[in-house]
Design a protein around this motif. Sequence first.
Motif, PDB file in Angstrom:
ATOM      1  N   PRO A  66       0.810  -1.232   0.000  1.00  0.00           N
ATOM      2  CA  PRO A  66       0.000   0.000   0.000  1.00  0.00           C
ATOM      3  C   PRO A  66       0.841   1.279   0.000  1.00  0.00           C
ATOM      4  O   PRO A  66       0.313   2.358  -0.299  1.00  0.00           O
ATOM      5  CB  PRO A  66      -0.812  -0.119   1.297  1.00  0.00           C
ATOM      6  N   LEU A  67       2.140   1.171   0.358  1.00  0.00           N
ATOM      7  CA  LEU A  67       2.998   2.351   0.416  1.00  0.00           C
ATOM      8  C   LEU A  67       3.856   2.515  -0.841  1.00  0.00           C
ATOM      9  O   LEU A  67       4.529   3.539  -0.993  1.00  0.00           O
ATOM     10  CB  LEU A  67       3.927   2.260   1.639  1.00  0.00           C
ATOM     11  N   LEU A  68       3.831   1.523  -1.724  1.00  0.00           N
ATOM     12  CA  LEU A  68       4.656   1.578  -2.923  1.00  0.00           C
ATOM     13  C   LEU A  68       3.861   2.094  -4.111  1.00  0.00           C
ATOM     14  O   LEU A  68       2.679   1.789  -4.259  1.00  0.00           O
ATOM     15  CB  LEU A  68       5.220   0.188  -3.238  1.00  0.00           C
ATOM     16  N   PRO A  69       4.502   2.867  -4.983  1.00  0.00           N
ATOM     17  CA  PRO A  69       3.784   3.424  -6.133  1.00  0.00           C
ATOM     18  C   PRO A  69       3.573   2.378  -7.225  1.00  0.00           C
ATOM     19  O   PRO A  69       4.275   1.369  -7.298  1.00  0.00           O
ATOM     20  CB  PRO A  69       4.729   4.524  -6.616  1.00  0.00           C
ATOM     21  N   GLN A  70       2.583   2.635  -8.069  1.00  0.00           N
ATOM     22  CA  GLN A  70       2.423   1.883  -9.301  1.00  0.00           C
ATOM     23  C   GLN A  70       3.463   2.377 -10.310  1.00  0.00           C
ATOM     24  O   GLN A  70       3.997   3.475 -10.180  1.00  0.00           O
ATOM     25  CB  GLN A  70       1.017   2.089  -9.858  1.00  0.00           C
ATOM     26  N   ASN A  71       3.744   1.569 -11.310  1.00  0.00           N
ATOM     27  CA  ASN A  71       4.635   2.044 -12.368  1.00  0.00           C
ATOM     28  C   ASN A  71       4.007   3.239 -13.073  1.00  0.00           C
ATOM     29  O   ASN A  71       2.808   3.253 -13.355  1.00  0.00           O
ATOM     30  CB  ASN A  71       4.898   0.925 -13.386  1.00  0.00           C
ATOM     31  N   ALA A  72       4.807   4.252 -13.314  1.00  0.00           N
ATOM     32  CA  ALA A  72       4.383   5.507 -13.959  1.00  0.00           C
ATOM     33  C   ALA A  72       3.458   6.338 -13.078  1.00  0.00           C
ATOM     34  O   ALA A  72       2.794   7.255 -13.563  1.00  0.00           O
ATOM     35  CB  ALA A  72       3.725   5.249 -15.315  1.00  0.00           C
ATOM     36  N   GLU A  73       3.418   6.034 -11.779  1.00  0.00           N
ATOM     37  CA  GLU A  73       2.636   6.846 -10.823  1.00  0.00           C
ATOM     38  C   GLU A  73       3.194   8.273 -10.794  1.00  0.00           C
ATOM     39  O   GLU A  73       4.405   8.482 -10.743  1.00  0.00           O
ATOM     40  CB  GLU A  73       2.752   6.238  -9.433  1.00  0.00           C
ATOM     41  N   GLN A  74       2.310   9.228 -10.848  1.00  0.00           N
ATOM     42  CA  GLN A  74       2.747  10.626 -10.801  1.00  0.00           C
ATOM     43  C   GLN A  74       2.936  11.066  -9.358  1.00  0.00           C
ATOM     44  O   GLN A  74       2.139  10.749  -8.484  1.00  0.00           O
ATOM     45  CB  GLN A  74       1.724  11.532 -11.484  1.00  0.00           C
ATOM     46  N   ALA A  75       4.031  11.761  -9.116  1.00  0.00           N
ATOM     47  CA  ALA A  75       4.341  12.219  -7.761  1.00  0.00           C
ATOM     48  C   ALA A  75       4.804  13.667  -7.801  1.00  0.00           C
ATOM     49  O   ALA A  75       5.390  14.121  -8.785  1.00  0.00           O
ATOM     50  CB  ALA A  75       5.426  11.353  -7.133  1.00  0.00           C
ATOM     51  N   GLN A  76       4.525  14.375  -6.717  1.00  0.00           N
ATOM     52  CA  GLN A  76       5.012  15.745  -6.562  1.00  0.00           C
ATOM     53  C   GLN A  76       6.391  15.726  -5.915  1.00  0.00           C
ATOM     54  O   GLN A  76       6.632  14.969  -4.973  1.00  0.00           O
ATOM     55  CB  GLN A  76       4.075  16.558  -5.669  1.00  0.00           C
ATOM     56  N   VAL A  77       7.288  16.549  -6.429  1.00  0.00           N
ATOM     57  CA  VAL A  77       8.575  16.741  -5.777  1.00  0.00           C
ATOM     58  C   VAL A  77       8.369  17.776  -4.678  1.00  0.00           C
ATOM     59  O   VAL A  77       7.881  18.881  -4.929  1.00  0.00           O
ATOM     60  CB  VAL A  77       9.647  17.228  -6.776  1.00  0.00           C
ATOM     61  N   MET A  78       8.708  17.401  -3.453  1.00  0.00           N
ATOM     62  CA  MET A  78       8.483  18.259  -2.306  1.00  0.00           C
ATOM     63  C   MET A  78       9.793  18.875  -1.831  1.00  0.00           C
ATOM     64  O   MET A  78      10.879  18.345  -2.073  1.00  0.00           O
ATOM     65  CB  MET A  78       7.857  17.452  -1.160  1.00  0.00           C
ATOM     66  N   GLU A  79       9.677  20.011  -1.148  1.00  0.00           N
ATOM     67  CA  GLU A  79      10.851  20.649  -0.567  1.00  0.00           C
ATOM     68  C   GLU A  79      10.454  21.388   0.702  1.00  0.00           C
ATOM     69  O   GLU A  79       9.313  21.819   0.857  1.00  0.00           O
ATOM     70  CB  GLU A  79      11.506  21.607  -1.564  1.00  0.00           C
ATOM     71  N   ALA A  80      11.417  21.498   1.611  1.00  0.00           N
ATOM     72  CA  ALA A  80      11.180  22.218   2.859  1.00  0.00           C
ATOM     73  C   ALA A  80      11.426  23.703   2.628  1.00  0.00           C
ATOM     74  O   ALA A  80      12.496  24.101   2.162  1.00  0.00           O
ATOM     75  CB  ALA A  80      12.094  21.700   3.957  1.00  0.00           C
ATOM     76  N   ARG A  81      10.435  24.515   2.932  1.00  0.00           N
ATOM     77  CA  ARG A  81      10.540  25.958   2.760  1.00  0.00           C
ATOM     78  C   ARG A  81      10.267  26.654   4.087  1.00  0.00           C
ATOM     79  O   ARG A  81       9.489  26.157   4.904  1.00  0.00           O
ATOM     80  CB  ARG A  81       9.534  26.448   1.712  1.00  0.00           C
ATOM     81  N   PRO A  82      10.878  27.815   4.296  1.00  0.00           N
ATOM     82  CA  PRO A  82      10.639  28.533   5.552  1.00  0.00           C
ATOM     83  C   PRO A  82       9.244  29.145   5.601  1.00  0.00           C
ATOM     84  O   PRO A  82       8.745  29.663   4.601  1.00  0.00           O
ATOM     85  CB  PRO A  82      11.715  29.619   5.545  1.00  0.00           C
TER      86      PRO A  82
END
Length: 263
Positions: free
Chosen positions: A54-70
């Motif tokens: 349940p925690l693993l993506p499907q092939n070609a799953e779209q994901a957001q690139v996240m970053e820590a911002r102040p």
Amino acid sequence: MMTRRLRPTLPALAAALLLGSALWPIGGAGSGLATGVQAQGMNTSADWRGRLMPLLPQNAEQAQVMEARPRISVAEVRRRVQNVGGDLRVLDQVALAVQRGGLPLYDQRLKISEADFRRYLVIQQELQPSGRTVKLGMSQIGNRMIFGDLGGTALLRGIAVDLGSGEMYFPEGFSAKPEPWLVTNAQAGDDPLGARSGYIWRVRGSNPTTQTALSGHFALFIVPDGSVLISYDRTGIINGTVSGTNRLILKFCPGPFPVCRPS
């Protein structure tokens, strides 16, 4: 990131890696991130397939690139500046500069002391979308789920997780066992990753023969909105070449019928 050859100093650098130079997203002294606790009562001999799929993506799953911002909070500073007749427009400029990655610079036009300015200004790190999206590559060979790279996720390429044992294998030739992990809302505090639960794999190893060393931390977490975070930090040496420290945090909504709630 630039790399450089450093064969003569590999043993010393490998030792530094193994002593913990990587950035661990589970917290610890000086990390600025919450320290979670290993989840109690989990039967680690249970079916890892049922826990990890349940925690693993499907092939070609779209994901957001996240970053820590102040993220800056000036409520108390604003109250004090307003009480003494300071310039609130200057304070707004300070807040804007911090949100853009700048430093909070004191200005006498605020009419409060610099000590009070530093004391009551609150700056927290917050995990936010970077505006970039990627597609996650995923394949299966036997009992192993293997990350690929469909563009933008080269850091994950070749990492494999065994659905029978839960063990994770890294392309540098090292492996790590899973640890259940939990960070509650109370524990999260200023941690940009926030409350989360899931599994972490802490890998450390070196091979003088191949001139390879790795210190890394891989995590699969589910967060309160129902989405999954993939977090990987690694510092390494491959064939005597120092690759430096790399970090990737991705967020995706799992399952064929995503039900993630808006953040």
